[in-house]
Design a protein around this motif. Structure first.
Motif, PDB file in Angstrom:
ATOM      1  N   ASN A 106       0.620   2.213 -11.322  1.00  0.00           N
ATOM      2  CA  ASN A 106       1.793   3.166 -11.353  1.00  0.00           C
ATOM      3  C   ASN A 106       3.342   2.585 -11.759  1.00  0.00           C
ATOM      4  N   PHE A 159       4.691  -0.237 -10.744  1.00  0.00           N
ATOM      5  CA  PHE A 159       5.010  -1.119  -9.780  1.00  0.00           C
ATOM      6  C   PHE A 159       4.959  -2.482  -9.816  1.00  0.00           C
ATOM      7  N   LYS A 177      10.390  -0.659  -9.146  1.00  0.00           N
ATOM      8  CA  LYS A 177       9.725   0.193 -10.015  1.00  0.00           C
ATOM      9  C   LYS A 177      11.067   0.466 -10.814  1.00  0.00           C
ATOM     10  N   TYR A 185       0.751  -1.152   0.027  1.00  0.00           N
ATOM     11  CA  TYR A 185       0.054   0.017   0.083  1.00  0.00           C
ATOM     12  C   TYR A 185       0.911   1.544  -0.096  1.00  0.00           C
ATOM     13  N   VAL A 186       0.470   2.238  -0.791  1.00  0.00           N
ATOM     14  CA  VAL A 186       1.012   3.616  -0.701  1.00  0.00           C
ATOM     15  C   VAL A 186       0.275   4.778   0.104  1.00  0.00           C
ATOM     16  N   ASP A 201       5.884   9.643  -6.927  1.00  0.00           N
ATOM     17  CA  ASP A 201       6.064   8.179  -6.294  1.00  0.00           C
ATOM     18  C   ASP A 201       6.593   8.745  -4.684  1.00  0.00           C
ATOM     19  N   TYR A 220       5.449   3.879   2.042  1.00  0.00           N
ATOM     20  CA  TYR A 220       5.186   2.571   1.363  1.00  0.00           C
ATOM     21  C   TYR A 220       4.730   1.288   2.631  1.00  0.00           C
ATOM     22  N   LEU A 268      -1.498  -0.850  -3.893  1.00  0.00           N
ATOM     23  CA  LEU A 268      -0.418  -0.756  -5.138  1.00  0.00           C
ATOM     24  C   LEU A 268      -0.744  -2.171  -5.994  1.00  0.00           C
TER      25      LEU A 268
END
Lengths: 115, 114
Positions: B61, B63, B78, B36-37, B85, B89, B47
């Motif tokens: 995105n 990832f 990534k 998760y971000v 970004d 995280y 994510l």
């Protein structure tokens, strides 16, 4: 899809007052909602799990009389911090889940500051 | 019992360079794993997730993460970092596919410099 809205996003209040935070699933029905607390620069700690129509299950160490959780419908859960004190200041995040084999979707959180 | 260890509290990269955020897990079950971000004063955005299908998981995105059972790792990568970004995280583990009990890592702050 799977949008969770949390309100308010920020609240400041005096010590001793009660504060209610709402968590809504906007485009799906959530059988289960979760409430987390996050201290600065720390991870999320689960406070309680609530299923629609039943009493919430609190994690060890969380005072259920202080943090009242109501999950009266499939789209709304509320967390009420009763008689709030400065140590209750934190970032509170809710999440909602359709059914048990689906992931949790998180709200944007509520920053609570008690003066 | 389950636990998650994010090996770095902070990672700094330059824009355009690769990103590697490390995560090791411990679980008594065949776990589900997530990244998760969280952007400042925001909730968590999923994510990607691993749920015992393909070991290389692609997320949003750009990832991706690879589940390595032998190493009990689920590192997030990534190829090229963007300024957007920059965020916190979280690596998260859940027993099997139940999604019922999420255990969060302590988080890794990703800093991206121009």
């Amino acid at each position: 899809g799977a949008v969770v809205s949390q309100h308010p996003s920020w609240v400041i209040c005096k010590s001793g007052t009660s504060v209610k935070i709402e968590c809504r699933s906007l485009d799906f029905q959530a059988t289960t909602m979760f409430w987390y607390r996050q201290f600065p620069k720390q991870s999320l700690m689960l406070m309680a799990t609530s299923n629609e129509g039943s009493k919430a299950t609190y994690e060890q160490g969380v005072e259920k009389d202080k943090f009242l959780i109501n999950h009266a419908s499939l789209t709304l859960s509320t967390l009420t911090v009763t008689s709030a004190h400065p140590e209750d200041s934190s970032f509170y995040i809710c999440s909602a889940r359709r059914v048990s084999n689906q992931p949790q979707h998180f709200g944007d959180g509520t920053r609570l500051s008690i003066l | 019992a389950q636990s998650v260890t994010q090996l770095d509290s902070h990672v700094s990269v330059s824009e355009g360079t690769p990103v590697l955020l490390r995560c090791n897990y411990s679980s008594s079950y065949s776990p589900s794993l997530f990244w998760y971000v969280q952007h400042p004063n925001k909730g968590l955005q999923l994510l990607l997730k691993y749920t015992s299908a393909a070991t290389l998981v692609k997320g949003i995105n750009g990832f991706e993460a690879e589940f390595k059972k032998s190493e009990t790792s689920f590192h997030l990568t990534k190829p090229s970092a963007h300024m957007s970004d920059a965020a916190e995280y979280f690596c998260v583990v859940s027993p099997n596919s139940g999604y019922s009990t999420l255990t969060f890592g302590k988080g890794t702050m990703l800093l991206v410099s121009p």
